[in-house]
Design a protein around this motif. Structure first.
Motif, PDB file in Angstrom:
ATOM      1  N   VAL A   1       0.852  -1.184   0.000  1.00 34.37           N
ATOM      2  CA  VAL A   1       0.000   0.000   0.000  1.00 34.37           C
ATOM      3  C   VAL A   1       0.891   1.239   0.000  1.00 34.37           C
ATOM      4  N   GLY A   2       0.565   2.194  -0.846  1.00 38.87           N
ATOM      5  CA  GLY A   2       1.288   3.457  -0.891  1.00 38.87           C
ATOM      6  C   GLY A   2       0.346   4.572  -1.285  1.00 38.87           C
ATOM      7  N   ASN A   3       0.881   5.783  -1.368  1.00 39.53           N
ATOM      8  CA  ASN A   3       0.062   6.914  -1.803  1.00 39.53           C
ATOM      9  C   ASN A   3       0.901   7.863  -2.634  1.00 39.53           C
ATOM     10  N   SER A   4       0.245   8.847  -3.224  1.00 39.29           N
ATOM     11  CA  SER A   4       0.946   9.769  -4.114  1.00 39.29           C
ATOM     12  C   SER A   4       1.481  11.002  -3.398  1.00 39.29           C
ATOM     13  N   THR A   5       1.241  11.113  -2.078  1.00 39.09           N
ATOM     14  CA  THR A   5       1.658  12.282  -1.322  1.00 39.09           C
ATOM     15  C   THR A   5       3.036  12.132  -0.703  1.00 39.09           C
ATOM     16  N   ASN A   6       3.374  10.914  -0.250  1.00 32.48           N
ATOM     17  CA  ASN A   6       4.688  10.674   0.337  1.00 32.48           C
ATOM     18  C   ASN A   6       5.263   9.364  -0.176  1.00 32.48           C
ATOM     19  N   ASN A   7       6.529   9.090   0.159  1.00 30.37           N
ATOM     20  CA  ASN A   7       7.200   7.916  -0.391  1.00 30.37           C
ATOM     21  C   ASN A   7       7.139   6.692   0.521  1.00 30.37           C
ATOM     22  N   LYS A   8       6.305   6.733   1.556  1.00 33.97           N
ATOM     23  CA  LYS A   8       6.233   5.620   2.503  1.00 33.97           C
ATOM     24  C   LYS A   8       5.399   4.474   1.941  1.00 33.97           C
ATOM     25  N   LEU A   9       5.717   3.263   2.390  1.00 31.98           N
ATOM     26  CA  LEU A   9       5.027   2.061   1.930  1.00 31.98           C
ATOM     27  C   LEU A   9       4.658   1.184   3.113  1.00 31.98           C
ATOM     28  N   TYR A  10       3.529   0.515   2.992  1.00 36.47           N
ATOM     29  CA  TYR A  10       3.151  -0.548   3.925  1.00 36.47           C
ATOM     30  C   TYR A  10       3.190  -1.879   3.180  1.00 36.47           C
TER      31      TYR A  10
END
Length: 380
Positions: free
Chosen positions: A235-244
């Motif tokens: 899971v990720g998002n387009s706002t930051n580079n963090k991942l689950y």
């Protein structure tokens, strides 16, 4: 007469092969990175490939020779041969009856056995053959799962994925008034489930803004995405580079954080939650779009690596409908450790609906309403 497959250039999307040579103190900069691009057209063989919604819902088959594109207007699935660059077949599906699909399909995925999962409106999921026969109805009603009784079926969002054997299903929870990001995991064998809170994804909610003037609605927003990986989901998002990363066999969730050198790790300048005029909305839209945007991870089975694109748009110029951006590439190993970063000179937008085949990145392009692909060959 056999239709000629063309190799063409796309000056509005990219120029000729690029090279990244920017200097940095970081040992993660890919100093020797370069790439070349060829573009091919798919021969529709006197049939029609509907591109009204772009390539839309499309997925590679298990053999990675064919791309399967769902056409909602029929409905049917187009089988595209990526070796011969031809439309190989069209498989019709039924909208009603025992083999009926959901009224609005928003995702599809192949299982290891070659059968296909179609998911659609109303949290309806089914397993089908390519010939349109429904093999199994998949029940993801939380009320039927131990551990998920507090949820309702309306809590299920649009983004889903299943394990390759079909035992586990994963769905991002629908965003409610609480603006909470959560991953719902279903074990279809034991009929148990769990909910995992994803707090680092919630920054994406800070960059969503809507303004309505008359019948027209303007919207800008960042997204949260869900990808299938080996034995789990990402899971990720387009706002930051963090991942689950969630793993099925260990039933564990892990947060991965990165410190990039070429771009900010996240959007930093906030936008307003509400605006009262179109002019005010456009100011906030510009603030959001001019900051870093991250795409989802793309897996290359040839190198066993993951790739991710980032984008920073240039300021919008008066009278221009489109705008260019600086595009960046981030490379990770199979355990999601950052291997390197590069700026991609010569392209100005993130490759669309991209996937890897035989070590090369394929990106959807529309060429005069015909299906094409820009094929990137990366060198490191």
């Amino acid at each position: 007469m056999k239709r000629l497959i063309s190799l063409i250039s796309l000056p509005l999307i990219l120029s000729c092969g690029g090279n990244s040579s920017e200097k940095s103190d970081s040992d993660k900069i890919l100093e020797n990175f370069s790439f070349s691009v060829d573009t091919i057209l798919i021969d529709p063989s006197d049939k029609i490939i509907n591109l009204s919604y772009g390539i839309g819902n499309a997925t590679l088959g298990p053999e990675r020779q064919f791309l399967y594109q769902f056409d909602p207007s029929k409905p049917q699935i187009n089988q595209i041969n990526l070796n011969s660059f031809k439309l190989e077949n069209q498989y019709p599906f039924e909208e009603e009856g025992p083999n009926g699909i959901a009224p609005l399909i928003f995702g599809m995925q192949f299982l290891d056995n070659g059968q296909l999962i179609l998911g659609g409106y109303g949290a309806q999921y089914g397993v089908f053959t390519l010939q349109g026969k429904k093999v199994q109805e998949l029940n993801l009603n939380p009320a039927d799962y131990k551990g998920l009784e507090a949820l309702e079926i309306t809590d299920l969002g649009l983004r889903f994925t299943f394990s390759k054997d079909g035992r586990f299903g994963s769905v991002l929870k629908r965003i409610g008034e609480s603006n909470s990001s959560e991953l719902i995991v279903f074990d279809l064998e034991t009929m148990t489930g769990k909910v995992f809170w994803l707090p680092e994804m919630e920054q994406a909610f800070d960059y969503s803004l809507e303004f309505q003037a008359g019948n027209r609605i303007r919207f800008v927003g960042d997204g949260i995405w869900l990808n299938q990986i080996e034995n789990g989901v990402l899971v990720g998002n387009s706002t930051n580079n963090k991942l689950y990363q969630y793993e099925f066999d260990t039933d564990s969730l892990k947060l991965m954080e990165y410190d990039f050198s070429l771009v900010p790790n996240q959007k930093e300048r906030p936008i307003k939650k509400e605006v009262n005029s179109l002019e005010e909305y456009l100011v906030e839209e510009e603030i959001a779009l001019s900051q870093i945007y991250f795409g989802s991870l793309i897996y290359d089975d040839s190198s066993n690596r993951f790739f991710r694109f980032g984008r920073i748009l240039e300021p919008k110029k008066d009278g221009e409908q489109t705008r260019k951006g600086d595009i960046f590439l981030f490379m990770f190993d199979q355990n999601f450790r950052l291997l390197g970063e590069a700026k991609m000179e010569g392209i100005y937008s993130i490759p669309q609906s991209a996937f890897f085949k035989d070590g090369k990145l394929w990106s959807y392009v529309n060429v005069d309403d015909e299906l094409g692909f820009a094929i990137f060959d990366f060198k490191f």
